[in-house]
Design an enzyme around this catalytic site. Structure first.
Site, PDB file in Angstrom:
ATOM      1  N   ARG A   1      10.749 -10.267   5.606  1.00 40.40           N
ATOM      2  CA  ARG A   1      11.278  -8.902   5.569  1.00 40.40           C
ATOM      3  C   ARG A   1      12.443  -8.743   6.539  1.00 40.40           C
ATOM      4  NH1 ARG A   1       7.217  -3.922   6.220  1.00 40.40           N
ATOM      5  NH2 ARG A   1       6.890  -4.855   8.278  1.00 40.40           N
TER       6      ARG A   1
ATOM      7  N   LYS B   1       0.817  -1.208   0.000  1.00 40.77           N
ATOM      8  CA  LYS B   1       0.000   0.000   0.000  1.00 40.77           C
ATOM      9  C   LYS B   1       0.858   1.270   0.000  1.00 40.77           C
ATOM     10  CE  LYS B   1      -2.624   0.439   3.662  1.00 40.77           C
ATOM     11  NZ  LYS B   1      -2.443   1.734   4.345  1.00 40.77           N
TER      12      LYS B   1
ATOM     13  N   ARG C   1      -1.677 -10.232  12.949  1.00 42.43           N
ATOM     14  CA  ARG C   1      -1.931  -8.907  12.365  1.00 42.43           C
ATOM     15  C   ARG C   1      -2.871  -9.029  11.170  1.00 42.43           C
ATOM     16  NH1 ARG C   1       3.907  -7.285  11.002  1.00 42.43           N
ATOM     17  NH2 ARG C   1       3.044  -5.459   9.981  1.00 42.43           N
TER      18      ARG C   1
ATOM     19  N   ARG D   1      12.033  -7.246  12.291  1.00 39.24           N
ATOM     20  CA  ARG D   1      11.203  -6.557  13.289  1.00 39.24           C
ATOM     21  C   ARG D   1      10.461  -7.570  14.136  1.00 39.24           C
ATOM     22  NH1 ARG D   1       7.403  -2.000  10.680  1.00 39.24           N
ATOM     23  NH2 ARG D   1       5.915  -3.363  11.698  1.00 39.24           N
TER      24      ARG D   1
ATOM     25  N   ARG E   1     -10.866   2.401   9.063  1.00 39.12           N
ATOM     26  CA  ARG E   1     -10.548   0.995   9.331  1.00 39.12           C
ATOM     27  C   ARG E   1     -11.786   0.197   9.685  1.00 39.12           C
ATOM     28  NH1 ARG E   1      -5.148  -0.044   9.546  1.00 39.12           N
ATOM     29  NH2 ARG E   1      -3.831   1.656  10.216  1.00 39.12           N
TER      30      ARG E   1
END
Ligand SMILES: [Zn+2]
Length: 222
Positions: A133, A19, A177, A166, A94
């Site tokens: 990532r 995004k 998530r 992370r 959201r």
């Protein structure tokens, strides 16, 4: 700027859907102000405004910032002159309740959303993208161990810094998530489908250029 009409756009996409990249390209091509509620709340928190201090209390504890705070931030931002010919909203709404509040806010100004663009990427690909990532501790550049690996494992190509993962990118947290996103956003997608403004872009297995050409086809259509 390559447009002659108002574009009031909401961009939806799960974590890892790309995004941010698409938002950057959209605002550059169409000259729209990029209204990212995440960035605005972080900026307000850093600036220590009243709203920012309130938002920070929630962000520090990992809780969702309450509707009233986020809606206040969006209302103030949409009242600024640079949004008269359009905007790109990113990170808001959201929930369906926020979406309804946004519609009321815009209607009070004689406006309505022109496009809601959803970047749809299959869950397994999102997990692979996020769990793979790695970020550079020195310069912040991001890599992916599968799709965009560094030349030498664990080392940044750009600056030689150490790469790390992370905390919220481990697979279990990633799946949580994504579940939270799905639970919140699926009703939102249906809400916008019902209003006839939803456009779904297929992001699975696609390079950013291919995704962006789908986006421009939607925004350039009469
Ligand atoms: Zn680096």
């Amino acid at each position: 700027m390559t447009r002659s009409r108002e574009l009031d756009v909401v961009l939806l996409g799960a974590p890892g859907a790309g995004k941010g990249t698409q938002a950057e390209r959209i605002v550059a091509r169409y000259g729209l102000p990029h209204i990212s509620t995440g960035d605005m709340l972080r900026d307000a928190a850093a600036a220590g405004t009243e709203l920012g201090r309130e938002a920070k209390r929630y962000m520090d504890t990992g809780e969702l910032v309450p509707d009233e705070v986020v809606i206040g931030v969006v209302r103030d931002r949409l009242a600024e002159d640079d949004t008269r010919d359009g905007f790109l909203l990113d990170g808001f709404p959201r929930t369906c309740e926020q979406a309804e509040r946004l519609d009321v806010m815009l209607a009070a100004d004689g406006r309505a959303l022109t496009h809601v663009i959803e970047i749809d990427v299959p869950e397994e690909e999102l997990v692979a993208r996020l769990a793979g990532r790695r970020l550079c501790r020195e310069c912040g550049r991001s890599y992916n161990v599968v799709f965009d690996p560094p030349g030498r494992e664990g080392v940044c190509d750009a600056c030689g810094g150490e790469l790390y993962q992370r905390d919220d990118d481990d697979e279990e947290t990633v799946r949580n998530r994504l579940a939270v996103y799905r639970r919140q956003t699926e009703p939102l997608v249906e809400y916008y489908r019902g209003r006839g403004v939803l456009h779904t872009v297929r992001g699975g297995g696609k390079m950013p250029d291919e995704v962006f050409s789908q986006v421009t086809a939607i925004l350039d259509a009469a």
